[in-house]
Scaffold this motif. Structure first.
Motif, PDB file in Angstrom:
ATOM      1  N   GLU A  19       0.832  -1.209   0.000  1.00  0.00           N
ATOM      2  CA  GLU A  19       0.000   0.000   0.000  1.00  0.00           C
ATOM      3  C   GLU A  19       0.870   1.263   0.000  1.00  0.00           C
ATOM      4  N   ILE A  20       1.905   1.247   0.808  1.00  0.00           N
ATOM      5  CA  ILE A  20       2.803   2.402   0.877  1.00  0.00           C
ATOM      6  C   ILE A  20       3.480   2.624  -0.471  1.00  0.00           C
ATOM      7  N   SER A  21       3.922   1.565  -1.101  1.00  0.00           N
ATOM      8  CA  SER A  21       4.604   1.701  -2.390  1.00  0.00           C
ATOM      9  C   SER A  21       3.668   2.274  -3.455  1.00  0.00           C
ATOM     10  N   ARG A  22       2.392   1.914  -3.400  1.00  0.00           N
ATOM     11  CA  ARG A  22       1.424   2.490  -4.340  1.00  0.00           C
ATOM     12  C   ARG A  22       1.229   3.986  -4.077  1.00  0.00           C
ATOM     13  N   PRO A  28       7.854  -1.867  -4.350  1.00  0.00           N
ATOM     14  CA  PRO A  28       7.810  -2.387  -2.984  1.00  0.00           C
ATOM     15  C   PRO A  28       9.197  -2.634  -2.398  1.00  0.00           C
ATOM     16  N   SER A  29      10.138  -3.046  -3.219  1.00  0.00           N
ATOM     17  CA  SER A  29      11.498  -3.286  -2.719  1.00  0.00           C
ATOM     18  C   SER A  29      12.147  -1.986  -2.242  1.00  0.00           C
ATOM     19  N   LEU A  35      12.226   1.492   4.695  1.00  0.00           N
ATOM     20  CA  LEU A  35      11.736   1.175   6.031  1.00  0.00           C
ATOM     21  C   LEU A  35      12.851   0.568   6.885  1.00  0.00           C
ATOM     22  N   THR A  36      13.629  -0.307   6.291  1.00  0.00           N
ATOM     23  CA  THR A  36      14.757  -0.909   7.002  1.00  0.00           C
ATOM     24  C   THR A  36      15.780   0.151   7.393  1.00  0.00           C
ATOM     25  N   SER A  37      16.105   1.035   6.477  1.00  0.00           N
ATOM     26  CA  SER A  37      17.057   2.111   6.764  1.00  0.00           C
ATOM     27  C   SER A  37      16.524   3.050   7.834  1.00  0.00           C
ATOM     28  N   ALA A  38      15.253   3.360   7.764  1.00  0.00           N
ATOM     29  CA  ALA A  38      14.632   4.248   8.743  1.00  0.00           C
ATOM     30  C   ALA A  38      14.670   3.640  10.135  1.00  0.00           C
ATOM     31  N   ARG A  39      14.406   2.367  10.231  1.00  0.00           N
ATOM     32  CA  ARG A  39      14.465   1.685  11.532  1.00  0.00           C
ATOM     33  C   ARG A  39      15.876   1.729  12.102  1.00  0.00           C
ATOM     34  N   TYR A  40      16.869   1.518  11.248  1.00  0.00           N
ATOM     35  CA  TYR A  40      18.258   1.542  11.683  1.00  0.00           C
ATOM     36  C   TYR A  40      18.640   2.933  12.194  1.00  0.00           C
ATOM     37  N   LYS A  41      18.277   3.961  11.427  1.00  0.00           N
ATOM     38  CA  LYS A  41      18.589   5.328  11.835  1.00  0.00           C
ATOM     39  C   LYS A  41      17.877   5.690  13.131  1.00  0.00           C
ATOM     40  N   LEU A  42      16.635   5.285  13.256  1.00  0.00           N
ATOM     41  CA  LEU A  42      15.873   5.561  14.465  1.00  0.00           C
ATOM     42  C   LEU A  42      16.502   4.871  15.671  1.00  0.00           C
ATOM     43  N   LYS A  43      16.964   3.657  15.474  1.00  0.00           N
ATOM     44  CA  LYS A  43      17.632   2.925  16.557  1.00  0.00           C
ATOM     45  C   LYS A  43      18.904   3.650  16.999  1.00  0.00           C
ATOM     46  N   GLU A  44      19.676   4.166  16.033  1.00  0.00           N
ATOM     47  CA  GLU A  44      20.880   4.924  16.354  1.00  0.00           C
ATOM     48  C   GLU A  44      20.541   6.179  17.162  1.00  0.00           C
TER      49      GLU A  44
END
Length: 53
Positions: A19-22, A28-29, A35-44
């Motif tokens: 849905e987000i990709s649309r 979607p990739s 999303l993966t990068s955002a989670r990593y940055k947020l964790k940092e």
């Protein structure tokens, strides 16, 4: 920021990767990678704040 929209739509609007990709008109990739990068940055950011207190 390109990660803000992905994080908001996934966690606050409860949208799927597809849905987000649309909505953002991207593959979607790409959405999944952002999303993966955002989670990593947020964790940092969150871990740095723990040491500042």
């Amino acid at each position: 920021m390109k990660y803000r929209a992905v994080i908001h739509l996934f966690y606050y609007e409860d949208m799927s990767i597809e849905e987000i990709s649309r909505v953002l008109k991207q593959k979607p990739s790409t959405t999944r990678a952002q999303l993966t990068s955002a989670r990593y940055k947020l964790k940092e950011i969150m871990s740095k704040e723990d040491y500042d207190v």
